[in-house]
Scaffold this active site. Structure first.
Site, PDB file in Angstrom:
ATOM      1  N   GLY A 118      21.395  78.246 174.011  1.00 35.08           N
ATOM      2  CA  GLY A 118      21.331  76.912 173.412  1.00 35.08           C
ATOM      3  C   GLY A 118      21.565  75.864 174.483  1.00 35.08           C
ATOM      4  O   GLY A 118      21.705  76.182 175.663  1.00 35.08           O
ATOM      5  N   SER A 119      21.607  74.606 174.051  1.00 34.56           N
ATOM      6  CA  SER A 119      21.798  73.500 174.992  1.00 34.56           C
ATOM      7  C   SER A 119      23.264  73.411 175.402  1.00 34.56           C
ATOM      8  O   SER A 119      24.096  74.187 174.932  1.00 34.56           O
ATOM      9  CB  SER A 119      21.409  72.186 174.306  1.00 34.56           C
ATOM     10  OG  SER A 119      22.351  71.907 173.276  1.00 34.56           O
TER      11      SER A 119
ATOM     12  N   SER B 136      26.509  73.232 172.697  1.00 30.93           N
ATOM     13  CA  SER B 136      26.069  73.868 171.447  1.00 30.93           C
ATOM     14  C   SER B 136      27.056  74.921 170.953  1.00 30.93           C
ATOM     15  O   SER B 136      26.874  75.468 169.862  1.00 30.93           O
ATOM     16  CB  SER B 136      24.675  74.485 171.642  1.00 30.93           C
ATOM     17  OG  SER B 136      24.721  75.470 172.654  1.00 30.93           O
TER      18      SER B 136
ATOM     19  N   THR C  78      29.930  78.986 174.667  1.00 29.48           N
ATOM     20  CA  THR C  78      31.177  79.546 175.183  1.00 29.48           C
ATOM     21  C   THR C  78      32.165  79.814 174.049  1.00 29.48           C
ATOM     22  O   THR C  78      32.823  80.852 174.028  1.00 29.48           O
ATOM     23  CB  THR C  78      31.786  78.606 176.244  1.00 29.48           C
ATOM     24  OG1 THR C  78      30.822  78.446 177.285  1.00 29.48           O
ATOM     25  CG2 THR C  78      33.059  79.169 176.828  1.00 29.48           C
TER      26      THR C  78
ATOM     27  N   ASP D 214      29.422  84.586 180.980  1.00 34.11           N
ATOM     28  CA  ASP D 214      29.136  83.198 180.594  1.00 34.11           C
ATOM     29  C   ASP D 214      28.319  82.512 181.693  1.00 34.11           C
ATOM     30  O   ASP D 214      28.327  82.949 182.846  1.00 34.11           O
ATOM     31  CB  ASP D 214      30.451  82.436 180.360  1.00 34.11           C
ATOM     32  CG  ASP D 214      30.229  81.183 179.507  1.00 34.11           C
ATOM     33  OD1 ASP D 214      29.160  81.061 178.892  1.00 34.11           O
ATOM     34  OD2 ASP D 214      31.136  80.322 179.452  1.00 34.11           O
ATOM     35  N   GLU D 215      27.623  81.459 181.331  1.00 37.01           N
ATOM     36  CA  GLU D 215      26.807  80.676 182.267  1.00 37.01           C
ATOM     37  C   GLU D 215      25.833  81.570 183.048  1.00 37.01           C
ATOM     38  O   GLU D 215      25.650  81.407 184.257  1.00 37.01           O
ATOM     39  CB  GLU D 215      27.700  79.894 183.249  1.00 37.01           C
ATOM     40  CG  GLU D 215      28.707  78.959 182.595  1.00 37.01           C
ATOM     41  CD  GLU D 215      28.091  77.751 181.882  1.00 37.01           C
ATOM     42  OE1 GLU D 215      26.868  77.558 181.981  1.00 37.01           O
ATOM     43  OE2 GLU D 215      28.845  77.032 181.216  1.00 37.01           O
TER      44      GLU D 215
HETATM   45  P1  ADP Z   1      28.523  75.275 175.488  1.00 33.26           P
HETATM   46  O1  ADP Z   1      29.163  76.487 176.089  1.00 33.26           O
HETATM   47  O2  ADP Z   1      27.313  75.606 174.654  1.00 33.26           O
HETATM   48  O3  ADP Z   1      28.240  74.191 176.487  1.00 33.26           O
HETATM   49  P2  ADP Z   1      31.112  74.888 174.336  1.00 33.26           P
HETATM   50  O4  ADP Z   1      31.385  76.113 173.521  1.00 33.26           O
HETATM   51  O5  ADP Z   1      31.744  74.821 175.687  1.00 33.26           O
HETATM   52  O6  ADP Z   1      29.538  74.653 174.443  1.00 33.26           O
HETATM   53  O7  ADP Z   1      31.595  73.570 173.576  1.00 33.26           O
HETATM   54  C1  ADP Z   1      31.326  73.306 172.232  1.00 33.26           C
HETATM   55  C2  ADP Z   1      32.174  72.112 171.883  1.00 33.26           C
HETATM   56  O8  ADP Z   1      31.664  70.943 172.540  1.00 33.26           O
HETATM   57  C3  ADP Z   1      32.194  71.682 170.425  1.00 33.26           C
HETATM   58  O9  ADP Z   1      33.113  72.431 169.654  1.00 33.26           O
HETATM   59  C4  ADP Z   1      32.616  70.240 170.503  1.00 33.26           C
HETATM   60  O10 ADP Z   1      34.024  70.121 170.508  1.00 33.26           O
HETATM   61  C5  ADP Z   1      32.132  69.787 171.875  1.00 33.26           C
HETATM   62  N1  ADP Z   1      31.011  68.836 171.854  1.00 33.26           N
HETATM   63  C6  ADP Z   1      30.854  67.785 172.706  1.00 33.26           C
HETATM   64  N2  ADP Z   1      29.704  67.122 172.470  1.00 33.26           N
HETATM   65  C7  ADP Z   1      29.095  67.752 171.429  1.00 33.26           C
HETATM   66  C8  ADP Z   1      27.852  67.558 170.723  1.00 33.26           C
HETATM   67  N3  ADP Z   1      26.997  66.599 171.052  1.00 33.26           N
HETATM   68  N4  ADP Z   1      27.542  68.418 169.728  1.00 33.26           N
HETATM   69  C9  ADP Z   1      28.392  69.429 169.395  1.00 33.26           C
HETATM   70  N5  ADP Z   1      29.567  69.662 170.019  1.00 33.26           N
HETATM   71  C10 ADP Z   1      29.928  68.856 171.037  1.00 33.26           C
HETATM   72 MG    MG Z   2      29.583  77.031 178.061  1.00 37.50          MG
END
Ligand code: ADP
Ligand code: MG
Length: 198
Positions: A21-22, A25, A28, A93-94
């Site tokens: 996902g983006s 999203s 993690t 991750d990543e």
């Molecule tokens: P990823 O690993 O996909 O980048 P994370 O699991 O690290 O995402 O983080 C998800 C968290 O990011 C959400 O629970 C929320 O607190 C935060 N967040 C910040 N901006 C947004 C957004 N635009 N939409 C959804 N969650 C967001």
């Molecule tokens: Mg992440």
């Protein structure tokens, strides 16, 4: 939703799960959730991340919501095999930051009976498939696409827009550098930026 790994050691069936996902999203968060459940079931789990990802912590996988779990930074995917000998479940991750050898590494781990849970960005900031992720999606038994909230429309976001002006493929950052956008908002913004350049 997922099969939990059998405790029967002779039943060595492994598989690959991809969470994509983006940015923002919840990839993690979802990885951490699955790994915590594995640990509750008293199975051995280990999480790896690329050494270059030092955004929040050197030795932890941390979500944008400050949820975290211990992880081992590695610079080469082959290290994951060496460090997972007695491990039942391998988290990564990543994964988009690893080179293509991560694909064979995940296959080898799954073939040897391990459950492999890989999280990574499916698209880069230009909306193009990111590094080895498309290949991982192809070989995975289970694929989960998670979504963020579009910061422009409040709708479902599947794109990552880079707010700052920088055209390197890899630029580590958080909400100051990136925002999650819906297809419509992402296209509108990119068309606008393009027309300014022309
Ligand atoms: P990823 O690993 O996909 O980048 P994370 O699991 O690290 O995402 O983080 C998800 C968290 O990011 C959400 O629970 C929320 O607190 C935060 N967040 C910040 N901006 C947004 C957004 N635009 N939409 C959804 N969650 C967001
Ligand atoms: Mg992440």
């Amino acid at each position: 939703m997922f099969l939990e790994r059998s405790v029967n050691k002779s039943d060595k069936t492994g598989w690959i799960e991809v969470i994509c996902g983006s940015m923002f999203s919840g990839k993690t968060e979802e990885l951490i959730r699955r790994i915590r459940r594995v640990k509750l079931a008293k199975q051995k789990a280990k999480v790896f991340k690329p050494k270059d990802d030092t955004r929040y912590s050197k030795k932890k996988v941390t979500s944008h919501d400050a949820n975290s779990i211990k992880s081992k930074p590695v610079n080469n995917p082959s290290k994951i095999i060496k460090l997972s000998k007695n491990i039942d479940v391998v988290g990564i991750d990543e994964a988009q930051f690893f080179d293509d050898t991560i694909v064979d590494v995940c296959n080898e781990l799954a073939n040897s009976g391990k459950r492999v849970i890989v999280a990574g960005l499916d698209m880069d900031y230009q909306g193009k498939p990111f590094g080895p992720i498309p290949y991982l999606l192809a070989i995975a038994e289970y694929v989960t696409k998670v979504h963020a909230v579009c910061t422009k429309t409040g709708k479902m976001a599947s794109y990552t827009h880079r707010i700052v002006d920088n055209d390197e493929l890899i630029l580590l950052g958080d909400v100051k550098k990136y925002e999650a956008l819906s297809r419509k908002a992402f296209n509108r913004l990119n068309n606008l930026l393009q027309s300014k350049k022309d």
